[in-house]
Design an enzyme around this catalytic site. Sequence first.
Site, mmCIF file in Angstrom:
data_model
loop_
_atom_site.group_PDB
_atom_site.id
_atom_site.type_symbol
_atom_site.label_atom_id
_atom_site.label_comp_id
_atom_site.label_asym_id
_atom_site.label_seq_id
_atom_site.Cartn_x
_atom_site.Cartn_y
_atom_site.Cartn_z
ATOM 1 N N HIS A 1 -16.130 -2.772 -28.160
ATOM 2 C CA HIS A 1 -14.656 -2.289 -28.677
ATOM 3 C C HIS A 1 -14.855 -2.973 -30.637
ATOM 4 O O HIS A 1 -15.134 -3.941 -30.604
ATOM 5 C CB HIS A 1 -14.034 -3.388 -27.717
ATOM 6 N N ASP B 1 -1.942 -3.664 -19.429
ATOM 7 C CA ASP B 1 -2.089 -2.588 -20.690
ATOM 8 C C ASP B 1 -1.612 -1.479 -22.106
ATOM 9 O O ASP B 1 -1.233 -1.206 -22.869
ATOM 10 C CB ASP B 1 -3.796 -3.134 -20.937
ATOM 11 N N ARG C 1 3.526 -3.214 -28.273
ATOM 12 C CA ARG C 1 3.282 -3.538 -29.547
ATOM 13 C C ARG C 1 2.383 -3.493 -31.127
ATOM 14 O O ARG C 1 3.137 -3.936 -32.226
ATOM 15 C CB ARG C 1 1.613 -4.643 -29.702
ATOM 16 N N SER D 1 -5.088 -7.639 -24.669
ATOM 17 C CA SER D 1 -5.426 -6.268 -24.187
ATOM 18 C C SER D 1 -7.236 -6.414 -24.440
ATOM 19 O O SER D 1 -7.385 -5.246 -23.083
ATOM 20 C CB SER D 1 -4.723 -6.028 -25.659
ATOM 21 N N LYS E 1 -8.876 -4.194 -20.789
ATOM 22 C CA LYS E 1 -9.187 -3.361 -20.666
ATOM 23 C C LYS E 1 -10.927 -3.518 -20.014
ATOM 24 O O LYS E 1 -10.747 -2.415 -19.788
ATOM 25 C CB LYS E 1 -8.510 -2.666 -21.793
#
Length: 436
Positions: free
Chosen positions: A82, A161, A168, A183, A187
Amino acid sequence: MRAQDLIQQKRDGEELEPEQLAALVDGYTCGEVPDYQMAAFCMAVFFRGMSDAETAALTRAMLYSGEVLDLSDIPGVKVDKHSTGGVGDKVSLALAPIAAACGVKVPMISGRGLGHTGGTLDKLEAIPGFQVRLPVERFREILASVGACLIGQTERIDPADRKLYALRDVTATVESIPLIAGSIMSKKLAEGIDALVLDVKVGKGAFMRKTEDARKLAHTLAGIGRATGKKVVALLTAMDEPLGRTIGNALEVAEAVEVLRGGGPDDLRELTVALTAEMVLAAGLAGGHPEARRMVLGAIADGSALAKLEEIVAAQGGDPAAIRDPERLPRAASTRVVAAPRPGLVQAVDARALGIAAMTLGAGRSRVEDPVDPSVGIVLQKKTGDYVEEGEPLCVLHCGSAGAASPDEVAGRVRDAFRIGTVPAEPRRLVLERIA
């Protein structure tokens, strides 16, 4: 308990109990708490922050807002990667097939563009026919058979999320460390992964402008992972100028394909190899970094990584011919050259300014409901350290037929994003730090 009471408590700097955060997240997920109240709560968190206990409780509440996958019946170590968001960051598009070609199982649930940064889902949808909305059952099938699957949040996986992520983006609360951590980790934990590799961006084009903030975020993420029994490794990487030379969805897909063919810009190739090697290590497929890098470079050199991307695209309904021939990707209606106003050395390229410029062309969104044009964007001809003559192209704008801003307006912003002088810029390492 009333949402406004929790907003007031957080506004006043009080610490919320896990039960209160769970009730707030559940209420928002099912629609009992409206967007305007959740937006107020996010702003209160932005200014007041959260304790480690609150951040962990928020993450758990978001995680269990939907289904948590159990992938233990699929052989192999499941590892995801990520990025906290950058400009021109198309690493996932090359990394996932490389890792899968090396034997890593890659269940990747990604997001859309957030603020001035691009989103992996928007890039994938630039590939004709590619489906990012798949049932969980199909997600599992593709992961087992192909080795990687890239989708977005679903109604069943982390629905909290999915809603909060979009909120956001349009309420100027993206940079909050607790909200980012909640978040990302909710996830990722919902995917059923065994390990996670994080690319924590720091610099002018990142949500974390300062190294100490990025380091704090990395430690927060690693702490949540450790508490849930997951191996987490984070690389702090520089995001002062765009990664690679393209900004915009179809343009970035084409550049990721270049990397899989053994080319591409040096910085993009370097970071892709570094992060993928961490995934190979986390999966236990290599005895150290040198072996992991050799495996990654080997998968690129022998063509298996590129073939794997074509396999992923075909499995998810896309046209693999667009990978073999990127000319089949969406093309902009027109192009516009932005020329250098004077000769000299490029001392800096403002990634955030270029990200915003690409967004105004239609490559991103300023509101949740805004459409995205996959064909538009920016191609850099010069980067930091390059010499440029007066009138020589700094970059090329790829413009749509109905952009939110005129090409003339965008060209002015883009020109201002390049700082040209006579003194060479101080070189900065791409990978700044490793946190494990």
